[in-house]
Design a protein around this motif. Structure first.
Motif, PDB file in Angstrom:
ATOM      1  N   ASP A  81       0.823  -1.205   0.000  1.00  0.00           N
ATOM      2  CA  ASP A  81       0.000   0.000   0.000  1.00  0.00           C
ATOM      3  C   ASP A  81       0.860   1.260   0.000  1.00  0.00           C
ATOM      4  O   ASP A  81       0.508   2.270  -0.599  1.00  0.00           O
ATOM      5  N   LEU A  82       2.032   1.181   0.629  1.00  0.00           N
ATOM      6  CA  LEU A  82       2.926   2.334   0.670  1.00  0.00           C
ATOM      7  C   LEU A  82       3.580   2.542  -0.691  1.00  0.00           C
ATOM      8  O   LEU A  82       3.746   3.672  -1.158  1.00  0.00           O
ATOM      9  N   TRP A 191      -0.448  -4.470  13.285  1.00  0.00           N
ATOM     10  CA  TRP A 191      -1.468  -3.434  13.043  1.00  0.00           C
ATOM     11  C   TRP A 191      -1.010  -2.495  11.931  1.00  0.00           C
ATOM     12  O   TRP A 191      -1.783  -2.166  11.033  1.00  0.00           O
ATOM     13  N   VAL A 192       0.284  -2.087  11.988  1.00  0.00           N
ATOM     14  CA  VAL A 192       0.786  -1.128  10.981  1.00  0.00           C
ATOM     15  C   VAL A 192       0.775  -1.775   9.591  1.00  0.00           C
ATOM     16  O   VAL A 192       0.376  -1.150   8.604  1.00  0.00           O
ATOM     17  N   ARG A 195      -2.778  -1.834   8.360  1.00  0.00           N
ATOM     18  CA  ARG A 195      -3.553  -0.637   8.723  1.00  0.00           C
ATOM     19  C   ARG A 195      -4.638  -0.294   7.712  1.00  0.00           C
ATOM     20  O   ARG A 195      -5.606   0.370   8.040  1.00  0.00           O
ATOM     21  N   HIS A 197      -6.745  -2.228   6.649  1.00  0.00           N
ATOM     22  CA  HIS A 197      -7.989  -2.923   7.004  1.00  0.00           C
ATOM     23  C   HIS A 197      -8.903  -2.057   7.854  1.00  0.00           C
ATOM     24  O   HIS A 197     -10.082  -2.359   8.008  1.00  0.00           O
ATOM     25  N   ALA A 198      -8.356  -0.995   8.409  1.00  0.00           N
ATOM     26  CA  ALA A 198      -9.187  -0.110   9.236  1.00  0.00           C
ATOM     27  C   ALA A 198     -10.110   0.742   8.369  1.00  0.00           C
ATOM     28  O   ALA A 198     -11.010   1.399   8.885  1.00  0.00           O
ATOM     29  N   PHE A 199      -9.858   0.716   7.042  1.00  0.00           N
ATOM     30  CA  PHE A 199     -10.630   1.591   6.146  1.00  0.00           C
ATOM     31  C   PHE A 199     -11.460   0.765   5.164  1.00  0.00           C
ATOM     32  O   PHE A 199     -11.015  -0.276   4.704  1.00  0.00           O
ATOM     33  N   ARG A 200     -12.632   1.297   4.903  1.00  0.00           N
ATOM     34  CA  ARG A 200     -13.446   0.693   3.842  1.00  0.00           C
ATOM     35  C   ARG A 200     -13.667   1.789   2.805  1.00  0.00           C
ATOM     36  O   ARG A 200     -14.227   2.846   3.128  1.00  0.00           O
ATOM     37  N   GLU A 201     -13.181   1.521   1.585  1.00  0.00           N
ATOM     38  CA  GLU A 201     -13.323   2.544   0.541  1.00  0.00           C
ATOM     39  C   GLU A 201     -14.721   2.503  -0.042  1.00  0.00           C
ATOM     40  O   GLU A 201     -15.225   1.430  -0.383  1.00  0.00           O
ATOM     41  N   VAL A 202     -15.348   3.655  -0.144  1.00  0.00           N
ATOM     42  CA  VAL A 202     -16.693   3.749  -0.734  1.00  0.00           C
ATOM     43  C   VAL A 202     -16.618   4.776  -1.851  1.00  0.00           C
ATOM     44  O   VAL A 202     -16.243   5.923  -1.616  1.00  0.00           O
ATOM     45  N   ARG A 203     -16.949   4.365  -3.057  1.00  0.00           N
ATOM     46  CA  ARG A 203     -16.917   5.281  -4.210  1.00  0.00           C
ATOM     47  C   ARG A 203     -18.256   5.987  -4.328  1.00  0.00           C
ATOM     48  O   ARG A 203     -19.311   5.336  -4.356  1.00  0.00           O
ATOM     49  N   LEU A 204     -18.226   7.301  -4.406  1.00  0.00           N
ATOM     50  CA  LEU A 204     -19.462   8.070  -4.568  1.00  0.00           C
ATOM     51  C   LEU A 204     -19.479   8.650  -5.976  1.00  0.00           C
ATOM     52  O   LEU A 204     -18.452   9.072  -6.486  1.00  0.00           O
TER      53      LEU A 204
END
Lengths: 402, 356
Positions: A81-82, A191-192, A195, A197-204
């Motif tokens: 991801d980085l 966790w790092v 990390r 996984h703490a986010f859920r992407e939602v496309r608007l």
């Protein structure tokens, strides 16, 4: 003269009236096509704000003998991801300035002596970021990335330090303390590393069901063809109706002339609508042809009703233009539906452009408002009935004047 | 010459044009106010916190607001609206049970990252949000480890300050200031004024064309050319319109573009004259009127650079030339004036050729 022949003559004559001057239909066709196609990329560019971000390359330096830059590049380089937005390159001092000047790196992060142990001790060591003066946005973006990464690292190190202090204060054996440090390090690293996984992407989407390009293309096609229906106003001019009414004296009714005018304006407007819809939807099907004809019939019926109802051509033209403009705004043709005030969003189902959007969405296999699908044919039928009644009345009046 | 001034004065006697002076700024003022937003950071991110909890996260996050990113606290509906409309880069929507989940050690998908068409910097926003989330959540992880060992968490639990990163430039001089398309609003105003003037030019052509067909004008046309009769009327129509446009530009803070409206007006005057002298063109004008503002806005670089496959060709559209003149192109104004002169000459020659 048979009814059919009279109808075909009336249609031909109405078509001639619509196509004056001769270049007008061609010009309108080109405009409808070009503008409908131009709407989509313009809207896309405006809504995205022309913003793009392709990531940064960060050079990291440390005093001679310090392996931290190489370790950072190795471990952080493994994090997918980085890697998507930041590449880390370990550099020595001499290389750093040259790489920055050549544009090989966006910025250089310079770590002080014993950076890791200072963080571990709970100090707040100052790191410096070397940037190019003439690239302020790059510099600020890198500073932002660096700040987030440093915060993450500092939080982890301080957490480890706190556990160490807590374990010592509790009087645990050294083996238990080592185990505690191992556990806390492992948990933080886990966790790092995960990390995201703490986010859920939602496309608007700024528009309803159609893709952005098609939403704007179809809405503008609706506006332009509604405006082009102004030409049909010529067919309901008082002078023209007075002349046509003379035919009544030879036993002809108003029906052939009315349907002739409607047919001619429908053909004219289909000529404008179909290529634009085809270009915007990038496909042609019998359904799309049917939709173009239905839309053209709606525009023709609306123009007929307005021009027969209102006194004078100018009033009819002005009202038709205002209606087209209102339809464009309410269907999200200027501001996207997401930015419209809620009351206007509620009323958007009344916009004919929304009906065309919904019908096109259904043809493209996308979900569509069921109400809008029924409104287009229903309103067309009502307008046709109204216009036919008004035409008959005006025809009778024209006969009296004649 | 006396005929010119006679018709000019007669036309100016109509007072309806005074409305232009009022209507034009009134039409454009809301657009200008909407565009004149206060200076903000290039990346704006909306944040919606749950009704309870999330304050510590917000405190950590707001410390990252600076020159490049601005975190804005708002409600969910507004967040969705602004992100979907492309006004904000992205949005962070915290779960309603955010605080409870942190206590229970469940951070999985506790933040929804809302992305819109303008989302570009969201990977960086996610990193910042992750750093802030860890800052809030890290004590819980440490406390759970200590609890597993039977030790108590220290009372003075840490509150780390952000790491201090000092920025230096290669040359040692300060960073150049960020320039973020600040002239867009004024350019849009200039483009909209020019589009309105273009619509007006067609209305003026229609007016002059119809006027040429009335009895008085026909009688004068028998003695002089139709162009000589139409020109003063058109000039009288244009004078208040162009003045109103220049005044509007001045009122709306785009006065520097007013000068370049003059060559564009001369070109439009020539177009109006050309159309007014050709009665066969007149019926097409009402049909073309609604298309003109759309053409001006979409085909000329009013909103954005021309993006059709023929950008080079579109650069020669009169509106594009006017905007190029506003941008400082030295050739644009002479091209507009020459095209106007050519059109006027064509209209006059054609008119002279028709006279016996």
């Amino acid at each position: 003269m048979s009814r059919l022949r009279l109808f075909s003559r009336a249609t031909r004559e109405a078509m001639n009236a619509c196509c004056r001057p001769r270049l007008l239909p061609g010009l309108l066709l080109v405009l409808c096509l070009v503008l409908s196609l131009a709407a989509a990329p313009t809207a896309e560019k405006l809504l995205t704000g022309g913003v793009s971000f392709s990531g940064i390359t960060l050079g990291v330096t440390a005093p001679e003998g310090d392996e931290t830059p190489a370790l950072l590049a190795e471990y952080l380089g493994k994090m997918q991801d980085l890697r998507r937005y930041c590449a880390i390159v370990p550099l020595d001092d001499a290389q750093a300035e040259q790489s920055l000047e050549d544009g090989q790196v966006t910025a250089v992060l310079s770590l002080p002596e014993n950076f890791i142990s200072a963080v571990r001790r709970g100090d707040n060591p100052t790191v410096s970021l070397l940037v190019r003066r003439d690239r302020p946005l790059d510099a600020l973006l890198t500073l932002w990335v660096g700040q987030s990464a440093a915060d993450l690292l500092q939080t982890v190190q301080r957490g480890v330090y706190q556990v160490q202090t807590g374990a010592e204060a509790a009087g645990l054996s050294s083996a238990a303390q080592d185990a505690a440090l191992q556990t806390i390090n492992l948990r933080y690293i886990q966790w790092v590393a995960g990390r995201s996984h703490a986010f859920r992407e939602v496309r608007l989407s700024p528009v309803d069901t159609l893709p952005l390009a098609q939403h704007y293309g179809i809405t503008l096609t609706a506006y332009l063809t509604l405006c082009a229906a102004l030409i049909a106003g010529r067919l309901y001019d008082r002078k023209r109706l007075t002349q046509l009414a003379r035919c009544r004296s030879v036993g002809q009714g108003s029906g052939c002339f009315f349907w002739g005018a409607i047919s001619a304006s429908t053909v004219f407007l289909t000529f404008l609508t179909l290529p634009a819809l085809w270009a915007v939807c990038s496909s042609i099907s019998p359904g799309l042809v049917g939709l173009a004809v239905l839309w053209a019939l709606f525009c023709a019926a609306l123009a007929a009703a307005l021009f027969l109802l209102l006194p004078g051509q100018s009033a009819g033209g002005a009202i038709l233009f205002l209606l087209a403009l209102a339809a464009l705004v309410a269907a999200g043709g200027i501001l996207p539906p997401a930015l419209l005030p809620p009351w206007l969003q509620e009323l958007s189902f009344l916009s004919p452009a929304s009906w065309l959007q919904s019908c096109s969405a259904r043809l493209l296999g996308l979900p569509a408002e069921a109400v809008n699908l029924r409104l287009l044919p229903a309103v067309t039928a009502i307008l046709l009935a109204l216009a036919a009644g008004l035409y008959a009345a005006r025809f009778g009046r024209g006969e009296a004047e004649a | 010459m006396s005929l010119f001034f006679r018709i000019f004065a007669l036309t100016l006697r109509k007072r309806w044009y005074l409305l232009l002076f009022l209507l034009l700024p009134m039409l454009l003022l809301p657009v200008s106010q909407k565009l004149a937003r206060p200076e903000t950071a290039p990346v704006q991110v909306g944040v919606c916190l749950p009704k309870e909890g999330g304050d510590a996260f917000w405190q950590a996050l707001s410390q990252h607001s600076g020159q490049v990113v601005e975190f804005i606290r708002t409600d969910e509906a507004d967040l969705r609206r602004q992100v979907a409309g492309g006004r904000w880069d992205c949005g962070l929507l915290l779960a309603e049970d955010f605080a409870l989940r942190l206590q229970e050690g469940d951070t999985d998908r506790c933040i929804r990252l809302l992305l819109g068409p303008a989302s570009a910097a969201y990977p960086l926003v996610r990193e910042t949000a992750a750093a802030c989330l860890l800052r809030v959540y890290a004590p819980n992880i440490a406390a759970s480890v200590l609890a597993e060992l039977g030790a108590r968490s220290p009372d003075d639990w840490f509150t780390p300050e952000p790491v201090d990163i000092q920025t230096q430039t290669l040359s040692g001089a300060p960073l150049q200031p960020l320039s973020l398309a600040g002239d867009t609003a004024r350019r849009l105003i200039a483009g909209l004024v020019a589009a309105l003037l273009t619509v007006f030019s067609l209305c003026a052509a229609l007016d002059a064309g119809h006027w040429l067909q009335n009895g008085a004008a026909q009688r004068i046309s028998a003695l002089r050319s139709a162009a000589a009769v139409a020109l003063p009327r058109l000039t009288a129509l244009y004078l208040p319109a162009v003045t109103a446009c220049i005044l509007s530009l001045w009122v709306l803070g785009a006065a520097q573009f007013g000068l370049w409206l003059l060559p564009y007006s001369v070109f439009l005057l020539a177009v109006s004259l050309f159309a007014a002298l050709r009665p066969r063109l007149l019926p097409a004008i009402p049909a073309l009127l609604p298309f003109v503002p759309v053409c001006c806005v979409l085909l000329s670089p009013v909103l954005t650079e021309a993006i059709l496959p023929l950008p080079e060709l579109l650069r020669f559209l009169p509106m594009s030339l006017y905007l190029a003149a506003c941008d400082g192109s030295p050739a644009a104004a002479p091209v507009l004036l020459s095209a106007g002169a050519l059109l006027m000459a064509l209209a006059t020659l054609r008119d002279c050729a028709k006279r016996p």
